[in-house]
Scaffold this active site. Structure first.
Site, PDB file in Angstrom:
ATOM      1  N   GLY A  49      -0.947   3.028   1.185  1.00 21.53           N
ATOM      2  CA  GLY A  49      -1.958   2.286   1.920  1.00 21.53           C
ATOM      3  C   GLY A  49      -1.722   2.480   3.400  1.00 21.53           C
ATOM      4  CD  GLN A  54       0.074   0.865   8.852  1.00 22.94           C
ATOM      5  OE1 GLN A  54      -0.716   0.746   7.924  1.00 22.94           O
ATOM      6  NE2 GLN A  54       1.325   1.273   8.694  1.00 22.94           N
ATOM      7  CB  CYS A 102       5.710  -0.845   6.695  1.00 19.05           C
ATOM      8  SG  CYS A 102       4.231  -0.839   7.721  1.00 19.05           S
ATOM      9  CG  LEU A 103       3.333   4.883   6.234  1.00 18.51           C
ATOM     10  CD1 LEU A 103       1.907   5.425   6.206  1.00 18.51           C
ATOM     11  CD2 LEU A 103       4.338   5.943   5.836  1.00 18.51           C
ATOM     12  CG  HIS A 144       2.051  -3.935   3.211  1.00 22.18           C
ATOM     13  ND1 HIS A 144       3.411  -4.035   3.339  1.00 22.18           N
ATOM     14  CD2 HIS A 144       1.658  -2.998   4.125  1.00 22.18           C
ATOM     15  CE1 HIS A 144       3.826  -3.199   4.287  1.00 22.18           C
ATOM     16  NE2 HIS A 144       2.770  -2.557   4.782  1.00 22.18           N
ATOM     17  CD  GLU A 145      -1.712  -1.112   4.052  1.00 22.12           C
ATOM     18  OE1 GLU A 145      -1.934  -1.121   5.278  1.00 22.12           O
ATOM     19  OE2 GLU A 145      -0.735  -0.525   3.554  1.00 22.12           O
ATOM     20  CG  HIS A 148      -0.527  -3.424   8.631  1.00 24.63           C
ATOM     21  ND1 HIS A 148       0.416  -3.302   9.628  1.00 24.63           N
ATOM     22  CD2 HIS A 148      -0.005  -2.810   7.538  1.00 24.63           C
ATOM     23  CE1 HIS A 148       1.460  -2.648   9.169  1.00 24.63           C
ATOM     24  NE2 HIS A 148       1.234  -2.339   7.902  1.00 24.63           N
TER      25      HIS A 148
END
Length: 168
Positions: A49, A54, A102-103, A144-145, A148
């Site tokens: 995702g 991000q 997480c990226l 999670h997304e 963000h």
């Protein structure tokens, strides 16, 4: 083919702590390009995702693209889903702790409590309204997304510092 953007904002970048703005014009060419870049970047980075903030875009937009990969070998395989102006409509009482990375927070994993089952609403990239029930790992990705988009990172959700590990 759109070149993936590997300019992923990382911990310390202020955009990751800001609330993203609602999308008002789904047909906007720049927005559609951001969607394409999110899709290609998630694939190139083996992400399951990725959210617009991000990539330094303040849109309420993210991609869920679960697939088995080196970071999540047991992830279910699914087609990528573009979710614009997503909302969590309802959730189970049950919360489950699971490992997340997480990226935008490279090298760190955390044991994060999330709702096991959720109902969500969102618009797709054509502007069609969807309502879905999500469970388990895919529900975890959505939560999670969505965080963000509200300026929250998974490290904010761990119960204590013992639930964080460095994986590098």
């Amino acid at each position: 083919m759109i070149k993936p953007s590997l300019e992923i904002a990382t911990l310390g970048n202020p955009i990751l702590r800001q609330e993203a703005q609602p999308v008002t014009d789904i047909t906007d060419k720049q927005l559609q390009q951001v969607i394409d870049t999110l899709l290609s970047t998630a694939k190139a980075a083996s992400g399951v995702g990725i959210a617009a903030p991000q990539l330094s875009h303040s849109y309420r937009l993210f991609i869920i693209c679960s697939h088995p990969n080196p970071r999540y070998p047991d992830a279910p395989l699914m087609e990528p889903i573009v979710m614009i102006n997503p909302r969590l409509v309802s959730h189970s009482e049950e919360m489950v702790k699971g490992w997340e990375g997480c990226l935008s927070v490279p090298g760190v994993r955390g044991l994060v409590p999330r709702y096991q089952a959720i109902a969500v609403e969102y618009l797709d990239r054509q502007g069609q309204q969807h309502r879905q029930e999500l469970t388990d790992f895919v529900a975890r990705i959505f939560q999670h997304e969505l965080d963000h988009l509200d300026g929250i990172l998974f490290i904010d959700r761990v119960a204590n510092s013992e639930d964080l590990v460095n994986i590098e």
